[in-house]
Design an enzyme around this catalytic site. Structure first.
Site, PDB file in Angstrom:
ATOM      1  N   ALA A  31     -21.262  21.018 -26.506  1.00 43.55           N
ATOM      2  CA  ALA A  31     -20.387  20.341 -25.142  1.00 43.55           C
ATOM      3  C   ALA A  31     -18.677  20.534 -25.547  1.00 43.55           C
ATOM      4  CB  ALA A  31     -21.259  19.114 -25.316  1.00 43.55           C
ATOM      5  N   HIS A  33     -14.620  20.814 -26.069  1.00 43.18           N
ATOM      6  CA  HIS A  33     -14.147  19.719 -25.659  1.00 43.18           C
ATOM      7  C   HIS A  33     -12.474  20.553 -26.131  1.00 43.18           C
ATOM      8  CE1 HIS A  33     -13.831  17.779 -28.950  1.00 43.18           C
ATOM      9  NE2 HIS A  33     -15.172  16.871 -28.725  1.00 43.18           N
ATOM     10  N   GLY A  35     -10.504  19.416 -28.200  1.00 43.71           N
ATOM     11  CA  GLY A  35     -11.011  19.516 -29.879  1.00 43.71           C
ATOM     12  C   GLY A  35     -10.784  20.166 -30.141  1.00 43.71           C
ATOM     13  N   HIS A  36     -12.417  20.946 -29.657  1.00 39.05           N
ATOM     14  CA  HIS A  36     -12.864  22.351 -30.453  1.00 39.05           C
ATOM     15  C   HIS A  36     -12.165  23.552 -30.127  1.00 39.05           C
ATOM     16  CE1 HIS A  36     -16.576  19.696 -30.054  1.00 39.05           C
ATOM     17  NE2 HIS A  36     -16.635  20.449 -30.545  1.00 39.05           N
ATOM     18  N   GLN A  60     -29.788  18.168 -39.195  1.00 36.36           N
ATOM     19  CA  GLN A  60     -28.763  16.979 -39.360  1.00 36.36           C
ATOM     20  C   GLN A  60     -28.789  15.586 -38.119  1.00 36.36           C
ATOM     21  OE1 GLN A  60     -25.498  19.329 -37.913  1.00 36.36           O
ATOM     22  NE2 GLN A  60     -24.558  17.913 -36.872  1.00 36.36           N
ATOM     23  N   GLN A 147     -11.040  16.184 -37.957  1.00 38.64           N
ATOM     24  CA  GLN A 147     -10.666  14.948 -38.896  1.00 38.64           C
ATOM     25  C   GLN A 147     -11.420  14.091 -38.495  1.00 38.64           C
ATOM     26  OE1 GLN A 147      -7.206  14.844 -41.299  1.00 38.64           O
ATOM     27  NE2 GLN A 147      -7.533  12.570 -40.353  1.00 38.64           N
ATOM     28  N   GLN A 152     -17.376  14.258 -43.270  1.00 39.71           N
ATOM     29  CA  GLN A 152     -18.483  15.755 -42.614  1.00 39.71           C
ATOM     30  C   GLN A 152     -17.169  16.849 -43.864  1.00 39.71           C
ATOM     31  OE1 GLN A 152     -20.306  18.033 -39.629  1.00 39.71           O
ATOM     32  NE2 GLN A 152     -17.936  18.494 -38.922  1.00 39.71           N
ATOM     33  N   SER A 184     -14.811  13.748 -27.940  1.00 37.35           N
ATOM     34  CA  SER A 184     -15.725  13.616 -28.681  1.00 37.35           C
ATOM     35  C   SER A 184     -16.976  14.288 -27.763  1.00 37.35           C
ATOM     36  CB  SER A 184     -16.616  12.383 -29.560  1.00 37.35           C
ATOM     37  OG  SER A 184     -17.921  12.698 -29.934  1.00 37.35           O
ATOM     38  N   SER A 185     -18.546  15.613 -28.508  1.00 37.27           N
ATOM     39  CA  SER A 185     -19.070  16.075 -26.878  1.00 37.27           C
ATOM     40  C   SER A 185     -19.811  14.214 -26.558  1.00 37.27           C
ATOM     41  CB  SER A 185     -19.894  16.643 -28.227  1.00 37.27           C
ATOM     42  OG  SER A 185     -19.317  17.636 -28.830  1.00 37.27           O
TER      43      SER A 185
HETATM   44  O1  PAF Z   1     -18.826  19.084 -36.858  1.00 35.97           O
HETATM   45  C1  PAF Z   1     -20.649  19.574 -36.241  1.00 35.97           C
HETATM   46  O2  PAF Z   1     -20.636  20.069 -35.148  1.00 35.97           O
HETATM   47  C2  PAF Z   1     -21.405  19.715 -36.879  1.00 35.97           C
HETATM   48  O3  PAF Z   1     -22.102  19.231 -37.421  1.00 35.97           O
HETATM   49  C3  PAF Z   1     -21.853  21.685 -37.255  1.00 35.97           C
HETATM   50  C4  PAF Z   1     -20.177  21.035 -38.366  1.00 35.97           C
HETATM   51  C5  PAF Z   1     -21.210  22.051 -36.613  1.00 35.97           C
HETATM   52  C6  PAF Z   1     -23.232  20.929 -38.380  1.00 35.97           C
HETATM   53  O4  PAF Z   1     -23.646  21.236 -37.343  1.00 35.97           O
END
Ligand code: PAF
Length: 281
Positions: A31, A33, A35-36, A60, A147, A152, A184-185
C-alpha cells in the site's frame, strides 16, 4: 524490475552481482505511498541495487480485523516501484516466511513496554522476527526506515546491535501531505470527512511542542492535546507521551538541549493513526 517470491531466487540474483555491489533494502507491507518512494529514491542514491519487500506480516498484528483490512494493492505498488527504479521486488508468501509456527520470542526490554508496545501486545516481537528474517534473506548493506514509526526504528536499532547484523540503518524523516498529515498506508481507509479532520493531529502535536517550549508543564500539555482533539467526536486519543528519544521513556520535565519526542496514537473513527514530532528542547 525483477520480481521474486522465493529466497532461492534472491540468492541466485546475488551470485551474479559484482562483489563491490552494495544492496539497499526498503522493507514494507505494501500500500505504498510517497513516503516509501522517498526511501527507495534515497536507497538508489546510496546503493548499487535496491530491493524492496512487500509482506503483510501476520505476526505483528494483534488485531485480526486490522490484518484482514490492511490494504493490499500489489499492482499499483509494483508500478510505483518501477517508476522510481527499484531493482527487485521481493514478494514472499506467508508460508515462505513462516513455514512452521514461530517459537522464538524476542525481548526488547523496557523499550517494548511503552507506547505502541503497551497497546499492541506482541507487535514488536512480530516486527523483530520478520525484520530479522528479511535481513537474513536480503543481506542488505543499508536498510531504510521511516521515522513515522519511531519506536519501530529504535527496536530495529536494538535488533541490529544485539544480533550484530552487519548493515547500516538509515532513518528518514516523516513525509507529510501538504496539510501536515503524516503519510501512511492506513490513510486510504479514512472517509472523506475523516481525511479532512486528520491534519488536526499534526496541528495538536505542533501546539504541544510550542506549549512545552513556552514552559508549560508536561501534564498540562498532555491534557490540552487530548482536550483539543476530543472536541471532535471522531477522535479518540489512545496515548500522547512526552518522551526522550533514546529509549522513549516518559519525561516529566524537559531539560534545555534534550532531544524530545512527542509520540501519539489516536483513533479517527475506526482507523488508528500514529504520529510523532522530534525536537531539541
Ligand atoms: O513498517 C513496516 O511497514 C513494517 O513494520 C515492516 C518494517 C516492513 C515489518 O513488517
Amino acid at each position: 524490475m525483477l520480481l521474486f517470491t522465493q529466497p532461492a531466487e534472491l540468492k541466485q540474483y546475488f551470485r551474479q552481482l559484482p562483489p563491490t555491489a552494495t544492496i539497499g533494502f526498503v522493507p514494507t507491507m505494501g500500500a505504498l505511498h510517497e513516503g516509501h518512494l522517498t526511501l527507495v529514491r534515497l536507497a538508489k542514491q546510496q546503493c548499487t541495487v535496491v530491493i524492496c519487500s512487500i509482506f503483510v506480516n501476520p505476526t505483528q498484528f494483534n488485531n485480526p480485523e486490522d490484518l484482514a483490512k490492511y490494504p493490499r494493492t500489489i499492482e499499483a505498488d509494483s508500478q510505483m516501484l518501477e517508476s522510481v527504479g527499484c531493482d527487485v521486488l521481493f514478494l514472499p508468501e506467508v508460508t515462505t516466511m513462516y513455514p512452521t509456527p514461530v517459537r522464538t520470542t524476542l525481548d526488547f526490554g523496557d523499550l517494548e513496554k511503552v507506547l505502541e508496545g503497551k497497546f499492541r501486545a506482541g507487535h514488536f516481537n512480530g516486527v523483530g522476527l520478520v525484520v530479522s528474517k528479511l535481513f537474513h534473506l536480503v543481506k542488505p548493506d543499508v536498510a531504510f526506515f521511516g521515522q513515522k514509526d519511531l519506536q519501530q526504528c529504535l527496536i530495529i536499532k536494538q535488533l541490529v546491535r544485539d544480533y550484530s547484523f552487519d548493515l547500516k540503518l538509515v532513518i528518514v524523516p516523516t513525509m507529510r501531505e501538504t496539510d501536515g498529515l503524516a503519510m501512511s498506508s492506513r490513510n486510504r481507509r479514512l472517509t472523506k470527512a475523516q481525511r479532512q479532520l486528520a491534519p488536526q493531529l499534526y496541528k495538536a502535536l505542533q501546539t504541544a511542542q510550542t506549549e512545552l517550549q513556552n514552559g508549560q508543564a508536561v501534564q498540562t500539555v498532555q491534557e490540552n492535546f487530548t482536550t483539543y482533539l476530543h472536541q471532535w467526536a471522531a477522535f479518540r486519543v489512545e496515548y500522547f507521551e512526552v518522551a526522550n528519544t533514546l529509549d522513549l521513556q516518559s519525561v516529566m520535565h524537559c531539560t534545555h538541549g534534550q532531544e524530545i519526542a512527542l509520540v501519539t496514537a489516536v483513533f479517527l473513527g475506526e482507523i488508528r493513526l500514529i504520529d510523532n514530532l522530534v525536537f531539541t528542547f
